[in-house]
Design a protein around this motif. Sequence first.
Motif, PDB file in Angstrom:
ATOM      1  N   VAL A  10      -0.905   1.095   9.200  1.00 51.98           N
ATOM      2  CA  VAL A  10       0.461   0.136   9.522  1.00 51.98           C
ATOM      3  C   VAL A  10      -0.058  -0.387  11.083  1.00 51.98           C
ATOM      4  CG1 VAL A  10       1.751   2.034  10.871  1.00 51.98           C
ATOM      5  CG2 VAL A  10       3.052  -0.111   9.720  1.00 51.98           C
ATOM      6  N   LEU A  11      -0.870   0.471  11.931  1.00 51.86           N
ATOM      7  CA  LEU A  11      -1.036  -0.167  13.049  1.00 51.86           C
ATOM      8  C   LEU A  11      -2.029  -1.383  13.223  1.00 51.86           C
ATOM      9  CD1 LEU A  11      -1.275   3.023  15.505  1.00 51.86           C
ATOM     10  CD2 LEU A  11       0.383   1.473  15.348  1.00 51.86           C
ATOM     11  N   GLY A  12      -3.185  -1.228  12.366  1.00 50.16           N
ATOM     12  CA  GLY A  12      -4.092  -2.235  12.045  1.00 50.16           C
ATOM     13  C   GLY A  12      -3.366  -3.447  11.627  1.00 50.16           C
ATOM     14  N   LEU A  13      -2.716  -3.263  10.298  1.00 48.35           N
ATOM     15  CA  LEU A  13      -1.986  -4.168   9.688  1.00 48.35           C
ATOM     16  C   LEU A  13      -0.842  -4.955  10.557  1.00 48.35           C
ATOM     17  CD1 LEU A  13      -1.260  -2.308   6.252  1.00 48.35           C
ATOM     18  CD2 LEU A  13      -3.074  -4.256   6.911  1.00 48.35           C
ATOM     19  N   GLU A  14      -0.307  -4.374  11.141  1.00 48.72           N
ATOM     20  CA  GLU A  14       0.800  -5.000  12.402  1.00 48.72           C
ATOM     21  C   GLU A  14      -0.171  -5.824  13.270  1.00 48.72           C
ATOM     22  OE1 GLU A  14       4.449  -5.777  13.469  1.00 48.72           O
ATOM     23  OE2 GLU A  14       4.359  -3.930  12.197  1.00 48.72           O
ATOM     24  N   LEU A  26      -5.166   1.256   1.235  1.00 50.94           N
ATOM     25  CA  LEU A  26      -5.295   0.203   2.483  1.00 50.94           C
ATOM     26  C   LEU A  26      -5.989  -1.049   1.863  1.00 50.94           C
ATOM     27  CD1 LEU A  26      -6.542   2.529   5.214  1.00 50.94           C
ATOM     28  CD2 LEU A  26      -4.421   0.785   5.324  1.00 50.94           C
ATOM     29  N   GLU A  27      -7.009  -1.022   0.975  1.00 44.65           N
ATOM     30  CA  GLU A  27      -7.625  -2.084   0.218  1.00 44.65           C
ATOM     31  C   GLU A  27      -6.471  -3.041  -0.350  1.00 44.65           C
ATOM     32  OE1 GLU A  27     -10.637  -3.544   0.119  1.00 44.65           O
ATOM     33  OE2 GLU A  27     -11.701  -2.008   1.318  1.00 44.65           O
ATOM     34  N   LEU A  84      -1.584  -8.732   1.243  1.00 43.26           N
ATOM     35  CA  LEU A  84      -1.323  -9.598   2.448  1.00 43.26           C
ATOM     36  C   LEU A  84      -2.312 -10.643   2.722  1.00 43.26           C
ATOM     37  CD1 LEU A  84      -0.209  -6.750   5.039  1.00 43.26           C
ATOM     38  CD2 LEU A  84       1.230  -8.291   3.728  1.00 43.26           C
ATOM     39  N   ARG A  85      -3.172 -10.771   1.765  1.00 47.08           N
ATOM     40  CA  ARG A  85      -4.096 -11.852   1.785  1.00 47.08           C
ATOM     41  C   ARG A  85      -5.093 -11.783   3.144  1.00 47.08           C
ATOM     42  NH1 ARG A  85      -0.631 -16.211  -1.607  1.00 47.08           N
ATOM     43  NH2 ARG A  85      -0.988 -15.214  -3.445  1.00 47.08           N
ATOM     44  N   LEU A  86      -5.453 -10.411   3.681  1.00 46.24           N
ATOM     45  CA  LEU A  86      -6.017 -10.081   4.677  1.00 46.24           C
ATOM     46  C   LEU A  86      -7.581  -9.646   4.569  1.00 46.24           C
ATOM     47  CD1 LEU A  86      -3.073  -8.794   6.842  1.00 46.24           C
ATOM     48  CD2 LEU A  86      -4.065 -10.886   7.214  1.00 46.24           C
ATOM     49  N   LEU A  87      -7.874  -9.697   3.434  1.00 49.67           N
ATOM     50  CA  LEU A  87      -9.198  -9.291   2.984  1.00 49.67           C
ATOM     51  C   LEU A  87     -10.432  -9.896   3.930  1.00 49.67           C
ATOM     52  CD1 LEU A  87      -9.168  -8.401  -0.722  1.00 49.67           C
ATOM     53  CD2 LEU A  87      -9.309  -6.603   1.201  1.00 49.67           C
TER      54      LEU A  87
END
Length: 189
Positions: free
Chosen positions: A61-65, A87-88, A94-97
């Motif tokens: 959650v910290l990295g995603l935030e 996480l993957e 979120l389309r953040l790969l």
Amino acid sequence: MARSSNVVRIIGGEHKRRQLKVLDRPGLRPTPDRVRETLFNWLAPFLPGARVLDLFAGSGVLGLEALSRGAAWCDLVEKDGGAARLLESNLDVLRLLDRARVHHQDAQAFLRQPPSQPYDVVFLDPPYASDLLEKALAAIDGAGWLAPDARIYVERPARLGPPDVPGGWERLRQGEAGEVGYYLFGFHP
């Protein structure tokens, strides 16, 4: 396999209000919303375009935030296979790969290889019942892990107080929420 799934939500930025699954694992404690809101207010000037390391990612959650709030890149390191796979999946949802990578490995093993580039922001929230924080603090102080003026966030049991940090680090902010103590340090080589 996980006993059940929980949910965390992104509280700011591009993915504000998005809910994501997290595994129910012993010792997995996603940083509470209130603490994250405070932390990311502190980090707001440093996140746009930042390289971020979420060393004991857990829920991520910290990295995603951080990514939601404009970080350019995030390495998420997680030892637990189920948590790393989730996480993957959350990065895909979120389309953040293209802006992050999950490293399914032990944090100490990850720290044995010098980084390709230094990090601007580092999140350190290891399992409380371990000596991993002290080892991680010592490791990231050398070998090019930290950019000048990097920010390092540490979360640990409040009863322990602030951690001992290497020279050249300055405690900038701190707070407490229940049994959690959280600290923001600046790195000034």
